[in-house]
Scaffold this motif. Sequence first.
Motif, short mmCIF file in Angstrom:
data_model
loop_
_atom_site.label_atom_id
_atom_site.label_comp_id
_atom_site.label_asym_id
_atom_site.label_seq_id
_atom_site.Cartn_x
_atom_site.Cartn_y
_atom_site.Cartn_z
N ASP A 86 -80.01 24.72 33.67
CA ASP A 86 -80.98 25.57 33.47
C ASP A 86 -82.39 25.30 33.43
OD1 ASP A 86 -79.07 27.06 34.39
OD2 ASP A 86 -78.29 27.79 31.94
N GLY A 87 -83.12 25.53 34.29
CA GLY A 87 -84.89 25.69 34.04
C GLY A 87 -85.77 27.00 33.55
N PRO A 88 -86.37 26.71 33.39
CA PRO A 88 -87.51 27.69 33.48
C PRO A 88 -88.26 28.01 34.60
CG PRO A 88 -89.06 26.36 32.50
CD PRO A 88 -87.38 25.69 32.07
N GLU A 89 -88.78 28.64 35.55
CA GLU A 89 -90.54 28.57 36.24
C GLU A 89 -91.39 27.14 36.23
OE1 GLU A 89 -90.94 29.93 40.07
OE2 GLU A 89 -89.08 30.20 38.99
N LEU A 90 -91.22 26.52 37.46
CA LEU A 90 -92.21 25.39 36.64
C LEU A 90 -93.76 26.07 37.35
CD1 LEU A 90 -89.76 22.45 37.66
CD2 LEU A 90 -90.35 23.41 35.58
N ALA A 91 -94.95 25.42 37.26
CA ALA A 91 -96.36 25.20 37.57
C ALA A 91 -95.82 24.83 39.32
CB ALA A 91 -97.24 24.48 37.17
N GLU B 58 -84.47 26.83 47.63
CA GLU B 58 -83.80 26.49 46.44
C GLU B 58 -85.05 25.91 45.33
OE1 GLU B 58 -81.68 23.10 49.41
OE2 GLU B 58 -82.25 22.55 47.41
N ASP B 59 -83.72 26.36 44.02
CA ASP B 59 -84.67 26.66 42.80
C ASP B 59 -83.53 25.96 41.51
OD1 ASP B 59 -82.34 28.91 42.71
OD2 ASP B 59 -83.56 29.99 42.37
N TRP B 60 -82.25 24.97 42.48
CA TRP B 60 -81.54 24.49 41.34
C TRP B 60 -81.99 23.41 40.71
CZ3 TRP B 60 -80.56 19.79 42.73
CH2 TRP B 60 -81.23 19.59 43.91
N PHE B 61 -81.69 23.00 39.32
CA PHE B 61 -81.85 21.80 38.11
C PHE B 61 -80.12 21.04 37.89
CE2 PHE B 61 -85.17 25.40 37.32
CZ PHE B 61 -86.31 23.56 36.61
N TRP B 62 -81.49 19.50 38.17
CA TRP B 62 -80.14 19.01 38.12
C TRP B 62 -80.32 17.90 36.73
CZ3 TRP B 62 -74.97 18.19 40.14
CH2 TRP B 62 -74.49 17.23 39.62
N ASP B 63 -79.40 17.84 35.97
CA ASP B 63 -79.64 16.36 35.00
C ASP B 63 -78.75 15.11 35.14
OD1 ASP B 63 -78.78 15.47 32.76
OD2 ASP B 63 -79.12 17.34 30.95
N TYR B 64 -79.19 14.26 34.99
CA TYR B 64 -78.87 12.94 35.88
C TYR B 64 -78.26 12.24 34.81
CZ TYR B 64 -81.80 12.54 40.03
OH TYR B 64 -81.49 12.57 41.59
N ALA B 65 -78.44 12.53 33.33
CA ALA B 65 -77.99 12.24 32.20
C ALA B 65 -76.49 12.74 32.02
CB ALA B 65 -78.65 13.01 30.80
#
Length: 112
Positions: A80-85, A67-74
């Motif tokens: 959308d987001g970049p590749e993370l460490a 899974e590579d999805w992002f969620w914005d609680y606000a």
Amino acid sequence: MTTIDPSIPPSGPGCLDCDAAGGWWVHLRRCAQCGHVGCCDSSPAQHATAHWNATGHPVVRSYEPGEDWFWDYATGTAADGPELAPPLHHPADQTAPGPAGRVPADWRSHIH
């Protein structure tokens, strides 16, 4: 305000707060700003949402394999987001729910 820092690694292989309390989780979420790994809203303790409420860090990324999805609680929407460490997910041999050995046999009766 920066809500995503792709250079920060995750805080560990499981929910930091559940591990400290001897608890368990259904799925894991990783704060995209500080790397804090918390449990999802289906989990008994809902630590990822609690982290957002305590810190104001609104964006999380799934910390589940595949899974590579992002969620914005606000905003209550996908983000959308970049590749993370790395690592990008908990260890593949870690159970979900997890961790093994702390999940009660009747775990389904404890989820939200």
